[in-house]
Design a protein around this motif. Sequence first.
Motif, mmCIF file in Angstrom:
data_model
loop_
_atom_site.group_PDB
_atom_site.id
_atom_site.type_symbol
_atom_site.label_atom_id
_atom_site.label_comp_id
_atom_site.label_asym_id
_atom_site.label_seq_id
_atom_site.Cartn_x
_atom_site.Cartn_y
_atom_site.Cartn_z
ATOM 1 N N SER A 75 0.838 -1.198 0.000
ATOM 2 C CA SER A 75 0.000 0.000 0.000
ATOM 3 C C SER A 75 0.869 1.243 0.000
ATOM 4 N N TYR A 76 0.287 2.345 -0.451
ATOM 5 C CA TYR A 76 1.003 3.624 -0.524
ATOM 6 C C TYR A 76 -0.017 4.746 -0.370
ATOM 7 N N ASP A 77 0.306 5.724 0.467
ATOM 8 C CA ASP A 77 -0.538 6.913 0.572
ATOM 9 C C ASP A 77 0.340 8.130 0.788
ATOM 10 N N GLU A 78 -0.193 9.289 0.451
ATOM 11 C CA GLU A 78 0.547 10.543 0.558
ATOM 12 C C GLU A 78 -0.186 11.510 1.476
ATOM 13 N N ASP A 79 0.568 12.412 2.070
ATOM 14 C CA ASP A 79 0.003 13.429 2.955
ATOM 15 C C ASP A 79 -0.455 14.616 2.101
ATOM 16 N N GLY A 118 -4.200 11.505 -2.908
ATOM 17 C CA GLY A 118 -3.451 11.209 -1.697
ATOM 18 C C GLY A 118 -4.004 10.042 -0.909
ATOM 19 N N GLN A 119 -5.137 9.489 -1.349
ATOM 20 C CA GLN A 119 -5.738 8.354 -0.663
ATOM 21 C C GLN A 119 -4.852 7.110 -0.783
ATOM 22 N N ARG A 120 -5.053 6.199 0.141
ATOM 23 C CA ARG A 120 -4.247 4.973 0.139
ATOM 24 C C ARG A 120 -4.583 4.105 -1.070
ATOM 25 N N TRP A 180 -7.987 1.890 -5.008
ATOM 26 C CA TRP A 180 -7.563 3.261 -4.731
ATOM 27 C C TRP A 180 -8.723 4.027 -4.101
ATOM 28 N N HIS A 181 -9.268 3.461 -3.073
ATOM 29 C CA HIS A 181 -10.341 4.062 -2.272
ATOM 30 C C HIS A 181 -11.469 4.548 -3.181
ATOM 31 N N LYS A 193 6.370 4.664 -6.048
ATOM 32 C CA LYS A 193 5.528 3.877 -5.154
ATOM 33 C C LYS A 193 6.046 2.449 -5.010
#
Length: 270
Positions: free
Chosen positions: A35-39, A45-47, A78-79, A133
């Motif tokens: 998994s990868y998400d950003e601030d 930016g979602q996980r 992706w949410h 990612k």
Amino acid sequence: LLAWPERTIAQSVDLDPVPGFDRGVTLTTGVRYESYDEDRSDPAGQRLGQLNAYLNLGALLRSNVRIDVASGWNDTNWHTLGDVSTANDTKVEVSIRPAEHFMIGGGINAPTGLTGLDIEELVVAQGMASRIKGYTTNKFGEGVDYNARVSYGARTGTLSAAAGVGVLWKGHYTMIQNQGEYDPGDQITFTLGTDVGSPERLWRTNASLTLYARDEQDGTDAFEFGNRLRVETWYRHRLPRVSFLIRARSILRADSKILQPGAILNPETR
């Protein structure tokens, strides 16, 4: 499946056994989640999570001929942006060792994965494609690809060296629904590897140079991928109960160019 085409470099000499040639049938399977998400506040930016099931099967057909098959399945979510579940492409590789220190091989990528993406699938595909990612599976599917490779190695005293060349012929496919065929450029890779020392104290250096032909969309040049030079070196020291490893790697890449403004590309997957 073992990495192509570096798999034979520094392994076509006797210092390391050639993978798979010392056993009959091998089976590797498992499930991996990444998994990868950003601030950031926007939807990107979602996980982005990916569940990947993989299966690698290998068989020694003769004492010097081996076949490997790799495939799998992945579910990428992706949410709110999309969720895609599909099989991966299937890769078949044949390796032949006709003489000591000499290896040849070839393979095919069978398009069992997903192509002809709709908008939701395309958004998810572009999200998982970024090398930053680091997803193990970073594409849903491509066309029929063929590869061929050859390498030769020699050893004298504590020095071993191997050199090789590999060619990858990329097949065209429909990347996006209701659009023309996308034809990725072919690739040629030159590789060189050296080993100095013994299995207990070993210094290994590998270098590879990959040259890319232009990608085409509907028969028109669309993208020119920058050529890539990769150099990796490491030193390993084995003690009776523990081993130490120091590794360094550098990748230099020329600038890539978009040749067809407005073309939908996924260049980072290569």
